[in-house]
Write an enzyme that holds these catalytic residues in place. Structure first.
Site, short mmCIF file in Angstrom:
data_model
loop_
_atom_site.label_atom_id
_atom_site.label_comp_id
_atom_site.label_asym_id
_atom_site.label_seq_id
_atom_site.Cartn_x
_atom_site.Cartn_y
_atom_site.Cartn_z
N GLU A 45 -9.46 -10.55 -7.28
CA GLU A 45 -8.45 -9.27 -7.33
C GLU A 45 -7.52 -9.35 -8.24
O GLU A 45 -7.27 -8.04 -8.82
CB GLU A 45 -7.87 -9.27 -5.89
CG GLU A 45 -8.88 -8.99 -4.78
CD GLU A 45 -8.51 -9.17 -3.15
OE1 GLU A 45 -9.22 -9.11 -2.31
OE2 GLU A 45 -7.38 -9.84 -3.15
N ASN A 92 -1.60 -0.09 7.14
CA ASN A 92 -1.07 -1.28 7.50
C ASN A 92 -0.16 -2.15 6.56
O ASN A 92 -0.07 -3.15 6.37
CB ASN A 92 -2.19 -2.28 8.04
CG ASN A 92 -3.21 -2.30 6.92
OD1 ASN A 92 -3.11 -1.98 5.91
ND2 ASN A 92 -4.12 -3.04 7.50
N THR A 145 -5.00 -7.07 10.80
CA THR A 145 -5.09 -5.98 10.22
C THR A 145 -4.89 -4.78 10.86
O THR A 145 -4.33 -3.65 10.43
CB THR A 145 -6.86 -5.88 9.61
OG1 THR A 145 -6.75 -7.31 8.90
CG2 THR A 145 -7.19 -4.97 8.89
N LYS A 169 0.92 -1.37 -0.04
CA LYS A 169 0.08 0.07 0.10
C LYS A 169 0.99 1.26 -0.06
O LYS A 169 2.07 1.21 0.19
CB LYS A 169 -0.95 -0.21 1.20
CG LYS A 169 -1.88 -1.24 1.24
CD LYS A 169 -2.83 -1.17 2.57
CE LYS A 169 -3.88 -2.31 2.41
NZ LYS A 169 -4.66 -2.32 3.71
N HIS A 226 -1.72 -5.52 1.46
CA HIS A 226 -3.12 -6.19 1.33
C HIS A 226 -2.83 -7.61 0.87
O HIS A 226 -1.79 -7.80 0.04
CB HIS A 226 -4.07 -5.45 0.53
CG HIS A 226 -5.26 -6.38 -0.05
ND1 HIS A 226 -6.25 -6.63 0.68
CD2 HIS A 226 -5.01 -7.21 -1.25
CE1 HIS A 226 -7.01 -7.36 0.08
NE2 HIS A 226 -6.29 -7.82 -1.20
N TYR A 259 -12.65 -3.20 -3.15
CA TYR A 259 -13.30 -3.07 -1.85
C TYR A 259 -14.99 -2.98 -2.00
O TYR A 259 -15.49 -2.45 -1.33
CB TYR A 259 -12.96 -1.88 -1.16
CG TYR A 259 -11.45 -1.86 -0.73
CD1 TYR A 259 -11.02 -2.58 0.47
CD2 TYR A 259 -10.30 -1.19 -1.33
CE1 TYR A 259 -9.59 -2.70 0.67
CE2 TYR A 259 -9.31 -0.96 -0.93
CZ TYR A 259 -8.56 -1.89 0.19
OH TYR A 259 -7.54 -2.05 0.45
N PHE A 297 -16.79 4.58 6.54
CA PHE A 297 -15.53 4.81 6.33
C PHE A 297 -14.81 4.53 5.19
O PHE A 297 -13.42 4.84 4.99
CB PHE A 297 -14.73 3.85 7.44
CG PHE A 297 -15.19 2.43 7.32
CD1 PHE A 297 -14.24 1.67 6.43
CD2 PHE A 297 -16.21 1.89 7.98
CE1 PHE A 297 -14.66 0.43 6.01
CE2 PHE A 297 -16.39 0.52 8.01
CZ PHE A 297 -15.62 -0.33 7.05
N ARG A 308 3.21 -6.03 9.25
CA ARG A 308 2.09 -5.20 9.98
C ARG A 308 2.77 -4.88 11.45
O ARG A 308 2.93 -3.92 11.70
CB ARG A 308 0.72 -5.39 9.88
CG ARG A 308 0.25 -5.42 8.63
CD ARG A 308 -1.26 -5.80 8.88
NE ARG A 308 -1.76 -5.62 7.24
CZ ARG A 308 -2.59 -6.86 6.77
NH1 ARG A 308 -3.05 -7.61 7.47
NH2 ARG A 308 -3.25 -6.55 5.38
N ARG A 322 -1.01 -14.32 4.75
CA ARG A 322 -1.90 -13.66 5.58
C ARG A 322 -1.24 -13.82 6.95
O ARG A 322 -1.20 -12.85 7.76
CB ARG A 322 -3.34 -14.27 5.57
CG ARG A 322 -4.20 -13.57 4.57
CD ARG A 322 -5.35 -14.02 4.25
NE ARG A 322 -6.32 -13.28 5.20
CZ ARG A 322 -6.80 -12.24 5.22
NH1 ARG A 322 -6.27 -11.25 4.40
NH2 ARG A 322 -7.41 -11.62 6.23
#
Length: 141
Positions: free
Chosen positions: A132, A118, A93, A11, A121, A51, A59, A104, A87
């Site tokens: 995705e 964070n 997260t 990100k 993804h 998303y 948000f 993270r 993951r």
């Protein structure tokens, strides 16, 4: 050995703070294969599709703003159990919950306004990964 694919995004905060190489190193140290990699500036359309379950949430605009705040590194990574393993490598997260030693836990932070940056993804399932990948790599078959 069954190969699966995952979409991994570094990100804007990960790019800005120089964590691209560390994320790639961690992937390669686990012997996963990077099949495609590119730097992109996310469009509103890509983010809304990516998303799609969050677009109607109050948000979501802050997610969109953050994800458009700078370039993103998108990767297709393959290997046995890549979705589940990455993951775990990424960590929780919420950076406050992420264990030291995870991406993270080592690099992410939670800002005062409740905004979370964070670093990465990762797809949460094989099905999500394939969906995705089509968003970020439309040229892939």
């Amino acid at each position: 050995m069954t190969e699966e694919r995952s979409l991994i995004l570094v990100k804007p905060d990960g790019v800005l703070n120089g964590h691209i190489g560390e994320v790639i190193t961690r992937i390669e140290n686990r012997r996963y294969q990077i099949k495609a990699l590119k730097v992109v500036n996310a469009s509103k359309e890509q983010l809304a599709e990516h998303y799609n379950q969050l677009v109607d949430k109050p948000f979501y605009p802050s997610i969109e703003e953050f994800m458009q705040s700078g370039p993103i590194v998108a990767m297709i990574v393959s290997g046995k159990n890549i979705v589940e393993t990455f993951r775990k490598m990424a960590g929780a997260t919420n950076p406050s919950d992420a264990l030291i030693g995870t991406i993270r836990g080592d690099f992410a932070r939670e800002w005062d306004k409740g905004s979370i940056q964070n670093v990465v993804h990762s797809s949460d399932s094989i099905e999500s990964a394939e969906r995705e990948i089509k968003i970020w790599f439309p040229e892939e078959k």
